[in-house]
Design a protein around this motif. Structure first.
Motif, PDB file in Angstrom:
ATOM      1  N   PHE A 165       0.835  -1.201   0.000  1.00 30.11           N
ATOM      2  CA  PHE A 165       0.000   0.000   0.000  1.00 30.11           C
ATOM      3  C   PHE A 165       0.872   1.253   0.000  1.00 30.11           C
ATOM      4  N   ARG A 221      -7.888  -5.620   4.698  1.00 28.82           N
ATOM      5  CA  ARG A 221      -8.279  -6.908   4.133  1.00 28.82           C
ATOM      6  C   ARG A 221      -8.286  -7.930   5.265  1.00 28.82           C
ATOM      7  N   LEU A 243      -7.778  -1.049   9.866  1.00 28.17           N
ATOM      8  CA  LEU A 243      -7.911  -0.051   8.811  1.00 28.17           C
ATOM      9  C   LEU A 243      -6.655   0.818   8.745  1.00 28.17           C
ATOM     10  N   THR A 244      -6.038   0.860   7.578  1.00 32.33           N
ATOM     11  CA  THR A 244      -4.868   1.704   7.353  1.00 32.33           C
ATOM     12  C   THR A 244      -5.310   3.002   6.679  1.00 32.33           C
ATOM     13  N   TYR A 245      -5.090   4.112   7.341  1.00 31.57           N
ATOM     14  CA  TYR A 245      -5.378   5.428   6.799  1.00 31.57           C
ATOM     15  C   TYR A 245      -4.085   6.009   6.230  1.00 31.57           C
ATOM     16  N   GLU A 250      -6.650   7.764   1.742  1.00 27.69           N
ATOM     17  CA  GLU A 250      -7.163   6.484   1.278  1.00 27.69           C
ATOM     18  C   GLU A 250      -7.143   5.511   2.448  1.00 27.69           C
ATOM     19  N   ARG A 301      -7.645   1.413   3.684  1.00 26.18           N
ATOM     20  CA  ARG A 301      -7.586   0.052   3.151  1.00 26.18           C
ATOM     21  C   ARG A 301      -7.487  -0.955   4.288  1.00 26.18           C
ATOM     22  N   ARG A 355       1.059   4.125  -3.027  1.00 29.48           N
ATOM     23  CA  ARG A 355       0.814   5.557  -2.797  1.00 29.48           C
ATOM     24  C   ARG A 355       1.990   6.392  -3.278  1.00 29.48           C
TER      25      ARG A 355
END
Length: 262
Positions: free
Chosen positions: A31, A202, A253-255, A198, A200, A35
């Motif tokens: 991720f 999983r 959750l990764t911000y 963003e 993300r 970015r």
């Protein structure tokens, strides 16, 4: 790393810290790289990697042609000869080193610092005009992580472990579990422009890097978890579940928030 309220929860001096860095790189590097590739041409750019940990992103930045300085309060896990310079640095008490920078990146760092807002402002002020600040943090305050489990008792144990870690132990050491959600507003308040976030996550099945973090967290926070009411038998069961593919947890959750200096 120490904070005003306690000791950094995941100290680099711990024997298991190297494994933590490896697992975090496996989880988060794709991720982060996505970015960075989308946002900036790094050839010849001055890049500051703050709280560099195991150095995976510092090495990637250097491989893209960046002039990279990797800093950490305890930099023993940063590899010599990986194409970047290393500096032992205290982000809280010392000025941002060698400004100005074209790119500054910090991942899972500021959430552990009670002075995180002031640190973010100082990082933003250390950018060149149009320079980029990328802050990546977990929003770990969101409850309900178990998606599947071998049985109801296993699901209950994992949820209880998570509540103790995120609701008690990390905040006691100065961590803000909701900081990831606050970074966007903090960047705007610091005067950065073109701010975008963003998010993300999983699923993590037992045996994958994300689930294996459970066992690493147990190792590094064992005393606190025992004091909070978990037993040695329950901690052993958590380590077993971390390798059991029948356990599936929602990834944190990764911000990922980018801002530019005007």
């Amino acid at each position: 790393m120490t904070t005003r309220r306690g000791t950094y929860s995941f100290d680099n001096d711990d024997p298991i810290a190297a494994l933590r860095h490896e697992l975090l790189a496996e989880i988060l590097d794709p991720f982060t790289v996505e970015r960075l590739e989308r946002e900036a041409d790094l050839t010849g750019r001055r890049c500051l990697e703050v709280g560099a940990g195991g150095g995976s992103i510092a090495a990637w930045l250097a491989a893209q042609g960046g002039q990279v300085l990797a800093t950490d309060l305890k930099p023993q896990h940063l590899r010599a000869g990986a194409g970047y310079r290393v500096l032992r640095h205290d982000l809280v008490t010392e000025p941002v080193p060698e400004p100005p920078w074209d790119l500054i990146h910090a991942r899972l760092v500021l959430s552990h610092l009670p002075s995180r807002v002031d640190v973010l402002r100082r990082l933003a002020a250390s950018l060149v005009p149009e320079g980029m600040l990328l802050i990546e943090e977990w929003a770990s305050a969101i409850r309900g992580v178990v998606l599947a489990a071998p049985d109801a008792s296993a699901a209950e144990l994992v949820e209880r472990y998570y509540d103790i870690l995120v609701g008690q132990l990390l905040p006691a050491n100065g961590n803000d579990p909701a900081w990831g959600c606050r970074v966007h507003a903090a960047m705007l308040a610091a005067g950065l422009t073109d701010v975008t976030t963003e998010v993300r996550a999983r699923s993590w099945a037992g045996g994958t890097a994300g689930a294996r973090l459970i066992a690493v967290n147990v190792e590094q926070q064992r005393a606190g978890m025992l004091a909070a009411g978990l037993t040695e038998r329950e901690l052993g069961r958590l380590c077993e579940l971390a390798e059991d593919p029948r356990l599936v947890v929602r990834g944190i959750l990764t911000y990922s928030t980018v801002g530019h200096r005007a």
